[in-house]
Each structure stands twice: as structure tokens, then as C-alpha cells.
Enzyme design. Structure first.
Site, PDB file in Angstrom:
ATOM      1  N   LYS A 156       0.878  -1.182   0.000  1.00 20.82           N
ATOM      2  CA  LYS A 156       0.000   0.000   0.000  1.00 20.82           C
ATOM      3  C   LYS A 156       0.908   1.222   0.000  1.00 20.82           C
ATOM      4  O   LYS A 156       1.386   1.660   1.039  1.00 20.82           O
ATOM      5  CB  LYS A 156      -0.891  -0.025   1.248  1.00 20.82           C
ATOM      6  N   GLY A 203       6.953   5.567   7.563  1.00 21.73           N
ATOM      7  CA  GLY A 203       6.195   6.804   7.381  1.00 21.73           C
ATOM      8  C   GLY A 203       6.339   7.686   8.608  1.00 21.73           C
ATOM      9  O   GLY A 203       7.325   7.585   9.350  1.00 21.73           O
ATOM     10  N   SER A 204       5.334   8.516   8.827  1.00 19.85           N
ATOM     11  CA  SER A 204       5.420   9.475   9.930  1.00 19.85           C
ATOM     12  C   SER A 204       5.207   8.778  11.273  1.00 19.85           C
ATOM     13  O   SER A 204       4.616   7.689  11.347  1.00 19.85           O
ATOM     14  CB  SER A 204       4.366  10.563   9.737  1.00 19.85           C
ATOM     15  N   VAL A 207       1.336   8.213  12.317  1.00 21.96           N
ATOM     16  CA  VAL A 207       0.693   7.085  11.638  1.00 21.96           C
ATOM     17  C   VAL A 207       1.346   5.775  12.086  1.00 21.96           C
ATOM     18  O   VAL A 207       0.656   4.780  12.342  1.00 21.96           O
ATOM     19  CB  VAL A 207       0.769   7.260  10.104  1.00 21.96           C
ATOM     20  N   GLY A 208       2.657   5.792  12.217  1.00 17.98           N
ATOM     21  CA  GLY A 208       3.362   4.579  12.636  1.00 17.98           C
ATOM     22  C   GLY A 208       2.840   4.056  13.970  1.00 17.98           C
ATOM     23  O   GLY A 208       2.638   2.853  14.138  1.00 17.98           O
ATOM     24  N   GLU A 225       9.408   2.095  10.779  1.00 18.41           N
ATOM     25  CA  GLU A 225      10.459   3.117  10.747  1.00 18.41           C
ATOM     26  C   GLU A 225       9.766   4.447  10.530  1.00 18.41           C
ATOM     27  O   GLU A 225       9.005   4.605   9.573  1.00 18.41           O
ATOM     28  CB  GLU A 225      11.467   2.835   9.632  1.00 18.41           C
ATOM     29  N   CYS A 259      14.171  10.826   5.658  1.00 12.09           N
ATOM     30  CA  CYS A 259      14.065  10.598   7.104  1.00 12.09           C
ATOM     31  C   CYS A 259      15.417  10.805   7.772  1.00 12.09           C
ATOM     32  O   CYS A 259      15.490  11.049   8.967  1.00 12.09           O
ATOM     33  CB  CYS A 259      13.541   9.203   7.377  1.00 12.09           C
ATOM     34  N   GLU A 356       9.625  16.974  13.398  1.00  8.35           N
ATOM     35  CA  GLU A 356      10.168  16.827  12.040  1.00  8.35           C
ATOM     36  C   GLU A 356       9.351  17.716  11.092  1.00  8.35           C
ATOM     37  O   GLU A 356       8.125  17.648  11.072  1.00  8.35           O
ATOM     38  CB  GLU A 356      10.025  15.362  11.612  1.00  8.35           C
TER      39      GLU A 356
HETATM   40  P1  NAD Z   1       2.599   9.066   6.279  1.00  8.08           P
HETATM   41  O1  NAD Z   1       2.791   8.571   7.659  1.00  8.08           O
HETATM   42  O2  NAD Z   1       1.640  10.169   6.065  1.00  8.08           O
HETATM   43  O3  NAD Z   1       2.104   7.866   5.335  1.00  8.08           O
HETATM   44  C1  NAD Z   1       2.826   6.659   5.256  1.00  8.08           C
HETATM   45  C2  NAD Z   1       1.911   5.574   4.719  1.00  8.08           C
HETATM   46  O4  NAD Z   1       0.899   5.252   5.682  1.00  8.08           O
HETATM   47  C3  NAD Z   1       1.147   5.970   3.450  1.00  8.08           C
HETATM   48  O5  NAD Z   1       1.085   4.865   2.589  1.00  8.08           O
HETATM   49  C4  NAD Z   1      -0.233   6.322   3.996  1.00  8.08           C
HETATM   50  O6  NAD Z   1      -1.257   6.239   3.036  1.00  8.08           O
HETATM   51  C5  NAD Z   1      -0.403   5.266   5.079  1.00  8.08           C
HETATM   52  N1  NAD Z   1      -1.370   5.562   6.144  1.00  8.08           N
HETATM   53  C6  NAD Z   1      -1.804   6.771   6.557  1.00  8.08           C
HETATM   54  N2  NAD Z   1      -2.627   6.622   7.625  1.00  8.08           N
HETATM   55  C7  NAD Z   1      -2.697   5.287   7.887  1.00  8.08           C
HETATM   56  C8  NAD Z   1      -3.358   4.505   8.883  1.00  8.08           C
HETATM   57  N3  NAD Z   1      -4.118   5.065   9.825  1.00  8.08           N
HETATM   58  N4  NAD Z   1      -3.184   3.167   8.871  1.00  8.08           N
HETATM   59  C9  NAD Z   1      -2.378   2.581   7.937  1.00  8.08           C
HETATM   60  N5  NAD Z   1      -1.737   3.271   6.972  1.00  8.08           N
HETATM   61  C10 NAD Z   1      -1.886   4.615   6.946  1.00  8.08           C
HETATM   62  O7  NAD Z   1       4.065   9.429   5.709  1.00  8.08           O
HETATM   63  P2  NAD Z   1       4.456  10.111   4.335  1.00  8.08           P
HETATM   64  O8  NAD Z   1       4.050  11.551   4.345  1.00  8.08           O
HETATM   65  O9  NAD Z   1       4.018   9.268   3.194  1.00  8.08           O
HETATM   66  O10 NAD Z   1       6.068  10.035   4.400  1.00  8.08           O
HETATM   67  C11 NAD Z   1       6.869  10.943   5.080  1.00  8.08           C
HETATM   68  C12 NAD Z   1       7.240  10.406   6.449  1.00  8.08           C
HETATM   69  O11 NAD Z   1       7.897   9.160   6.306  1.00  8.08           O
HETATM   70  C13 NAD Z   1       8.227  11.291   7.193  1.00  8.08           C
HETATM   71  O12 NAD Z   1       7.828  11.381   8.529  1.00  8.08           O
HETATM   72  C14 NAD Z   1       9.549  10.537   7.085  1.00  8.08           C
HETATM   73  O13 NAD Z   1      10.476  10.791   8.110  1.00  8.08           O
HETATM   74  C15 NAD Z   1       9.076   9.133   7.116  1.00  8.08           C
HETATM   75  N6  NAD Z   1      10.082   8.236   6.557  1.00  8.08           N
HETATM   76  C16 NAD Z   1      10.774   7.453   7.420  1.00  8.08           C
HETATM   77  C17 NAD Z   1      11.763   6.607   6.938  1.00  8.08           C
HETATM   78  C18 NAD Z   1      12.548   5.727   7.870  1.00  8.08           C
HETATM   79  O14 NAD Z   1      13.126   4.745   7.399  1.00  8.08           O
HETATM   80  N7  NAD Z   1      12.574   6.016   9.148  1.00  8.08           N
HETATM   81  C19 NAD Z   1      12.046   6.573   5.562  1.00  8.08           C
HETATM   82  C20 NAD Z   1      11.308   7.389   4.715  1.00  8.08           C
HETATM   83  C21 NAD Z   1      10.317   8.221   5.222  1.00  8.08           C
END
Ligand code: NAD
Length: 459
Positions: A156, A203-204, A207-208, A225, A259, A356
Site C-alpha cells: 500500500k 512513514g510518519s 501514523v506509525g 520506521e 528521514c 520533524e
Molecule cells: P505518512 O505517515 O503520512 O504515510 C505513510 C503511509 O501510511 C502511506 O502509505 C499512507 O497512506 C499510510 N497511512 C496513513 N494513515 C494510515 C493509517 N491510519 N493506517 C495505515 N496506513 C496509513 O508518511 P508520508 O508523508 O508518506 O512520508 C513521510 C514520512 O515518512 C516522514 O515522517 C519521514 O520521516 C518518514 N520516513 C521514514 C523513513 C525511515 O526509514 N525512518 C524513511 C522514509 C520516510
């Protein structure tokens, strides 16, 4: 719902618009993937290795097209987009050897007779939920190990990067149901966590945490992550020009949307003034520019909302006493661009120190010595990567012992990841097993212990 993505450098350019899968479609995708699990594992190591190698070959054959798509869909500067495609191939090739890796060990039985074996087996259907900023590499560094050890995969992707994910899976040409994409957003992500057998999220942080809670409540393995708030420490003995070059790349490269980007620069003692001047010069030399140009370092931010959030942070920092020493303004052009920005004297309570912002922005801080610098670097729960710039080996060893970060990079930008070693942050930046390298093979499998005894008692 319709999933759309726009070219961040030219928002009038609609890259993708297609219906989301919604809950029913997501559940169907997982059911199809589950129906293929037994066949996929039964294929055997050699066949899986060949198929994963073919994915790398397909990506290589379509590299130019993929580079263009990455530039267009997520605004990644051309040189970095090329690097991502090359790395994506390398990751598939690396994990294409993994089906041959040992999956366990043989032990003596306590009673003496027979064999005691451990054997790692796949979980079933792996749900991969990914962000937009590495639209090929992150899906790959999750999917390739998951597939190599016998899971089937449902990906996804972030809505902003869905065209890249769809093309990746199309090029992979794995058997039906083995590797599929669910176009969608929050609803589809939640639905996937509700039905998958193992969950890998990037991701963020907000959400994580929701994903971790939902997967944990179901009792399925989950790794996450999340966001970073990464520091760079510069000691007075460092090569200041080189440090400024490394730091400007880590602050402004890909508009700070990694990130592992640097967002807090900590200058120790006499390093402060020369570093500030060198960094201002280096950042002033990086103009936000068209990501499809070969020389571009800093392209656009992913959306107007993302840029507005950074601009609001700059304005509020300035209003509370900060000085903008580099950048800080929005260029007059189409696209979500922002000048790489450096601030000094940011008030202690300002969110730039604790959140961040995922843009080309950093704060410059002062520390009296390395102890204070390490304490400042560690004073955030979101530590993924910290860089240290020095010629002093003892200082480097001290930092390696005491920095609380997933990656400690001496005389290198905080941004940058090697896919064959474990990757992840500390504290709130990371949850569960490490990604990449052989750690990923462990995460996507569970150990079973097998006792093999003679069918009858020996004479
Ligand atoms: P995001 O958290 O908004 O979305 C990440 C994913 O989660 C997307 O596919 C989104 O559709 C999905 N999502 C959103 N809400 C959800 C829920 N309630 N349940 C399940 N899935 C859901 O992040 P983004 O804006 O796509 O990416 C940027 C973020 O990712 C930044 O915070 C960045 O630091 C982080 N990031 C971390 C790493 C790492 O390895 N630590 C690497 C790359 C990016």
C-alpha cells in the site's frame, strides 16, 4: 475515493488518477495473496532466486523510464532519482541470493538421540505500507526480502507515489497474487493491517504509532520506521568547508525530504562562526530548481501543504526571535519550492527543536563541548541518524559510544543508507526489528523448532 498524484514541480501536471481499492478491494487483494502463499514457498529457492533476479533485470531495462517517473511523481532531483533506481536494482539482486541462505541450525538433542533443528518459515501475507519519498527503494527493501523467504506481498504505497509503485509491480511480473499493489490512503492502510500476517511500515511517527497499535492488538509481527529529527555535530578541528558541503547536502538535498536529513546542526565551541559562514555560503549556492535538470540538488516539496507548514515554522521562529541566516523565502515560480533555510537563535520552546518538518530547513545550535553536543543530539526521541564531523579519532569513538542513534556517521552526511546492513532508528523513530541486510530476512520469518527422533527406541 480517487487516488491522485501531481508533479510537485508543475502541479498542473496530473501524474495519476485512479479509484482507490477501498476496504473490500484491499481484503480481496490479501485473500488472493494468501491463496498464493503455498505455491510461492513450494517453488523452491532456485526458482524464487531466478524470479527475483528477473525483477532486477526488468528494472535495469526500464531504468530511464523509472527515473523520469520518480522525478515527475515525487519531484526527486534527477541525480538522486538515478541513484534510487540503481539502488533498487541492487537491492533486488542482493535479496535474489537470499532464498539460498541457511534458514536455521542443527543442535544436539538434550536426550542424545535424533536431531533438533531450527527452521525459519514465512509468515504468510506481508503488508507493506510505504511513504512517498523513496517510491521504489522503500517498497523494494521491504518486498524483496519478504518475497525471498517465501511470503507473498501486498503493497500500500503513499497516494503521492502510487504510479511508481504500480509500475514497479508491473515490471516485476511475478506470478499473479504474489506481489500486488493496493492503491489508496488511510482506509486501505488500516484495512491491510487488519488482515495481513505481518506488517512493515515506513512513514510518519503519528501514523506509525497507530499501525503498531493495530497490528499489536491483533498479535501480528510489526516493524515501523518513522520520522527523524537528526543532528549533525561539528567539532572545531573538523574540515569546516567539507563539513559545510556535507551538511548542506543533508539539509537541502531532495528538499530535506529524507528521514535521515539533518535538521539540527550543533557547532562546538570555536566551530560556530566559521561553520555558520560556510554553511550560509553553501546553502545560498543551492537554488531550488527544476528536478529534471542534472545539476539540481534541491527540488520542490511534495505538496503545497508540506511547504506551507515549513513556511509557517520559519515565520513563527522569526517572530519569536530567530534569525534567518540563509534562504527562508518562497521563489516566485510554479511548483512547491522553498529556498534552503538555516536559522540561528531559535527559541528553546519552538517546535523546530522537537518536530520533524520534512523540508529544506535546519537550526544552528551552539555547544560548549562534545559532552553538551552529545546531550543536545540525544535530547529528542526521534533519532535515526547523527553525523559527527571531526579529525579526532578519540572524539569519534566517544560519540560512537554515547550517541543514541540508529546510524552514527563520522565525516559523512546524516543522509545515506547502505542496504546490506541493518537500518533503523532509536527510541520513537523505530519499532520492532531492523530493516535491510539479513535483519529483514529474520523479520519476515518465524523460527520453528523441529525435533526428529527415531521411530522406535534404539536397541
Ligand atoms: P505518512 O505517515 O503520512 O504515510 C505513510 C503511509 O501510511 C502511506 O502509505 C499512507 O497512506 C499510510 N497511512 C496513513 N494513515 C494510515 C493509517 N491510519 N493506517 C495505515 N496506513 C496509513 O508518511 P508520508 O508523508 O508518506 O512520508 C513521510 C514520512 O515518512 C516522514 O515522517 C519521514 O520521516 C518518514 N520516513 C521514514 C523513513 C525511515 O526509514 N525512518 C524513511 C522514509 C520516510
Amino acid at each position: 475515493m480517487t487516488v491522485t498524484s501531481h508533479n510537485p514541480a508543475d502541479p498542473a501536471d496530473l501524474v495519476l488518477a485512479r479509484p482507490a481499492f477501498e476496504v473490500a478491494g484491499t481484503v480481496r487483494a490479501v485473500e488472493s495473496a494468501r491463496a498464493r502463499c503455498a505455491d510461492w514457498i513450494a517453488l523452491g529457492a532456485a526458482a524464487r532466486s531466478v524470479l527475483l533476479t528477473r525483477v532486477a533485470e526488468a528494472i535495469e531495462a526500464h531504468a530511464a523510464e523509472l527515473v523520469d517517473l520518480v522525478v515527475r511523481e515525487v519531484g526527486k532531483p534527477l541525480a538522486e532519482a538515478r541513484g534510487e533506481v540503481t539502488r533498487t536494482c541492487a537491492i533486488w539482486r542482493y535479496y535474489a541470493q537470499a532464498p539460498y541462505a541457511p534458514t536455521g541450525a542443527v543442535h544436539e538433542t538434550a536426550a542424545g538421540e535424533g536431531l533438533l533443528l531450527t527452521r525459519r518459515r514465512p509468515h504468510g501475507v506481508a503488508a507493506l505500507i510505504t511513504p512517498w519519498n523513496f517510491p521504489l527503494a522503500i517498497p523494494t527493501w521491504k518486498a524483496a526480502p519478504a518475497l525471498a523467504v517465501g511470503n507473498t506481498v501486498v503493497l500500500k504505497p503513499a497516494p503521492e507515489a502510487t504510479a511508481c509503485a504500480l509500475r514497479l509491480v508491473e515490471l516485476a511480473q511475478l506470478p499473479e497474487g504474489v506481489f500486488s499493489v493496493v492503491p489508496g490512503g488511510v482506509e486501505e492502510g488500516r484495512a491491510l493491517v487488519d488482515v495481513a500476517d505481518v506488517v512493515s511500515f515506513t512513514g510518519s511517527t503519528t501514523v506509525g504509532r497507530a499501525v503498531i497499535a493495530a497490528a499489536t492488538a491483533r498479535g501480528v509481527p510489526v516493524q515501523a520506521e518513522m520520522g527523524g529529527l537528526n543532528a549533525a555535530i561539528v567539532l572545531p578541528d573538523a574540515d569546516i568547508e567539507q563539513a559545510a558541503a556535507d551538511l548542506s547536502a543533508a539539509i537541502a538535498g531532495y528538499a530535506g525530504q529524507k528521514c535521515t536529513a539533518t535538521s539540527r546542526v550543533i557547532a562546538v565551541g570555536a566551530a560556530y562562526e566559521p561553520l555558520r559562514d560556510a554553511l550560509v555560503k553553501a546553502l545560498d549556492g543551492i537554488r531550488p530548481a527544476d528536478p529534471s535538470a542534472a545539476a539540481t540538488v534541491c527540488g520542490p516539496l511534495i505538496s503545497s501543504a508540506a511547504r506551507d507548514r515549513v513556511v509557517r515554522a520559519i515565520d513563527s521562529a522569526r517572530a519569536t526571535g530567530a534569525t534567518v541566516v540563509a534562504g527562508g523565502t518562497v521563489p516566485q515560480r510554479a511548483g512547491w519550492f522553498l529556498e534552503p533555510t538555516l536559522l540561528t537563535d531559535v527559541a528553546d520552546e519552538h517546535p523546530l527543536h522537537t518536530e520533524e518538518f520534512f523540508g529544506p530547513i535546519a537550526v544552528l545550535l551552539r555547544a560548549v563541548d562534545i559532552d553538551e553536543a552529545i546531550a543536545l543530539a540525544n535530547a529528542t526521541p526521534h533519532t535515526l541518524a547523527v553525523s559527527l564531523h571531526t579529525r579526532d579519532l578519540d572524539a569519534a569513538l566517544t560519540a560512537a559510544d554515547r550517541l543514541d542513534a540508529g546510524m552514527i556517521r563520522v565525516n559523512a552526511p546524516s543522509s545515506g543508507v547502505d542496504f546490506h546492513v541493518p537500518f533503523g532508528g532509536t527510541k520513537a523513530a523505530s519499532h520492532g526489528a531492523r530493516e535491510q541486510g539479513t535483519a529483514a530476512l529474520d523479520f519476515f520469518t518465524a523460527t520453528r523448532t523441529v525435533s526428529l527422533l527415531p521411530s522406535a527406541a534404539s536397541q
